[in-house]
Design an enzyme around this catalytic site. Structure first.
Site, PDB file in Angstrom:
ATOM      1  N   ASP A  70       0.988  -1.332   0.024  1.00  0.00           N
ATOM      2  CA  ASP A  70      -0.042   0.070   0.038  1.00  0.00           C
ATOM      3  C   ASP A  70       0.836   1.304   0.008  1.00  0.00           C
ATOM      4  OD1 ASP A  70      -2.226   1.541  -0.034  1.00  0.00           O
ATOM      5  OD2 ASP A  70      -3.001   1.160   2.130  1.00  0.00           O
ATOM      6  N   ASN A 108     -10.407  -2.478  -6.568  1.00  0.00           N
ATOM      7  CA  ASN A 108      -9.414  -1.785  -7.390  1.00  0.00           C
ATOM      8  C   ASN A 108     -10.169  -1.643  -8.671  1.00  0.00           C
ATOM      9  OD1 ASN A 108      -6.331  -2.952  -5.912  1.00  0.00           O
ATOM     10  ND2 ASN A 108      -7.933  -1.234  -5.297  1.00  0.00           N
TER      11      ASN A 108
HETATM   12  C1  FPP Z   1      -1.777   0.332  -3.245  1.00  0.00           C
HETATM   13  O1  FPP Z   1      -1.581   1.417  -3.583  1.00  0.00           O
HETATM   14  C2  FPP Z   1      -1.391  -0.549  -4.402  1.00  0.00           C
HETATM   15  C3  FPP Z   1      -2.016  -1.054  -5.488  1.00  0.00           C
HETATM   16  C4  FPP Z   1      -3.453  -0.909  -5.281  1.00  0.00           C
HETATM   17  C5  FPP Z   1      -1.499  -1.917  -6.516  1.00  0.00           C
HETATM   18  C6  FPP Z   1      -0.314  -2.583  -6.147  1.00  0.00           C
HETATM   19  C7  FPP Z   1       0.533  -2.568  -7.490  1.00  0.00           C
HETATM   20  C8  FPP Z   1       1.842  -2.519  -7.705  1.00  0.00           C
HETATM   21  C9  FPP Z   1       2.749  -2.715  -6.637  1.00  0.00           C
HETATM   22  C10 FPP Z   1       2.412  -2.812  -9.038  1.00  0.00           C
HETATM   23  C11 FPP Z   1       2.144  -3.487 -10.169  1.00  0.00           C
HETATM   24  C12 FPP Z   1       2.019  -4.931  -9.523  1.00  0.00           C
HETATM   25  C13 FPP Z   1       2.942  -6.008  -9.928  1.00  0.00           C
HETATM   26  C14 FPP Z   1       2.785  -7.308  -9.320  1.00  0.00           C
HETATM   27  C15 FPP Z   1       4.070  -5.852 -10.870  1.00  0.00           C
HETATM   28  P1  FPP Z   1      -2.636   2.875  -3.574  1.00  0.00           P
HETATM   29  O2  FPP Z   1      -2.610   3.146  -4.995  1.00  0.00           O
HETATM   30  O3  FPP Z   1      -3.542   2.412  -2.901  1.00  0.00           O
HETATM   31  O4  FPP Z   1      -1.703   3.943  -2.636  1.00  0.00           O
HETATM   32  P2  FPP Z   1      -2.644   5.140  -1.839  1.00  0.00           P
HETATM   33  O5  FPP Z   1      -3.345   4.459  -1.038  1.00  0.00           O
HETATM   34  O6  FPP Z   1      -1.235   5.779  -1.390  1.00  0.00           O
HETATM   35  O7  FPP Z   1      -3.192   5.889  -2.938  1.00  0.00           O
END
Ligand code: FPP
Length: 249
Positions: free
Chosen positions: A18, A66
């Site tokens: 996250d 998501n």
């Molecule tokens: C949370 O950050 C992360 C995600 C929703 C997606 C996770 C994806 C990756 C790490 C990259 C691609 C994955 C792979 C396996 C190559 P957020 O967007 O919710 O962050 P925030 O809460 O700060 O907005």
């Protein structure tokens, strides 16, 4: 470097990655660039886990919730996933890592789905570590899916409801055949489970860190493992019973 005891490693680590968005905001760049940096942190974490001998690593890469994000962001996450799979296949083979997935893979777009199936198939014989990606995953949906399958199997005479227990139920989950996580890490300071592995986390040690996922390093992983190693996992027993159990092994 943080010291960890390689004799008592968690067998299965699960991570809620996250903070990509907040990382991007902090660096005054777009959210998508935050996800790109997050994908690099995935590479680091996979390598570090493999290097120390973790057997299972489950990463929450995309939740059922998501799908509701802006279309451009969803597309970018799908693109990054496909790019990751394409670029990492050789490394997964070299490191003898098997790729598996949990979640509603059929909801992914055809080209990502095809790539996933291809990488899963090509790495299926690897046995040094399992990299398990949670994609279009939601734990409540997983439990409902399991219940429906059990009811269908019951109608077909394949399962006797009176014989249903925790073990047989686990076999109906996406994670069938995998041990439950010993350690769950969530980055970015949020202290929630967010519909991740609800059944499987029943006795898991939880570790929350303020580090944003794109900044998560090998050292941060070691810190989480070191914290896990200091804890006493009692599974509902008392310390004395655990000591007795240990001395009888
Ligand atoms: C949370 O950050 C992360 C995600 C929703 C997606 C996770 C994806 C990756 C790490 C990259 C691609 C994955 C792979 C396996 C190559 P957020 O967007 O919710 O962050 P925030 O809460 O700060 O907005």
């Amino acid at each position: 470097m943080i010291k960890i005891d390689t004799d008592i490693l968690p067998q299965h680590i699960a991570i809620i990655m996250d903070g990509n968005g907040r990382w991007a905001e902090k660096h005054t760049i777009g959210r998508i660039r935050g996800h790109r940096k997050g994908a690099q942190a995935v590479r680091t974490a996979v390598r570090a886990c493999r290097e120390i001998g973790i057997k299972y690593l489950t990463l929450f890469a995309f939740s059922t919730e998501n799908w509701e994000r802006p279309k451009k962001e969803v597309q970018a996450l799908m693109f990054l996933l496909e790019e990751y799979l394409t670029k990492e296949l050789a490394e997964l083979q070299k490191q003898e890592i098997r790729l598996t997935t949990i979640g509603e893979i059929d909801r992914l777009n055809p080209s990502v789905k095809e790539k996933l199936l291809q990488v899963k198939e090509s790495t299926s014989q690897n046995d040094k570590m399992v990299l398990n990606l949670a994609l279009s995953y939601g734990a409540k949906d997983e439990i409902i899916y399991a219940v429906k399958k059990i009811l269908k199997d019951n109608l077909a005479g394949k399962i006797n409801i009176d014989k249903l227990n925790k073990e047989t139920f686990s076999n109906y989950l996406y994670t069938s055949g995998m041990p439950d996580p010993d350690l769950l890490i969530r980055t970015s300071g949020e202290c929630r489970i967010s519909n991740f592995l609800l059944w499987q986390l029943a006795y898991t040690e939880l570790y929350f860190t303020n580090v944003l996922w794109p900044d998560f390093t090998k050292d941060d992983l070691y810190k989480a493992i070191a914290s896990y190693q200091k804890r006493e996992r009692r599974f509902g027993l008392i310390s004395e019973q655990l000591r007795e159990k240990d001395s009888s092994i």
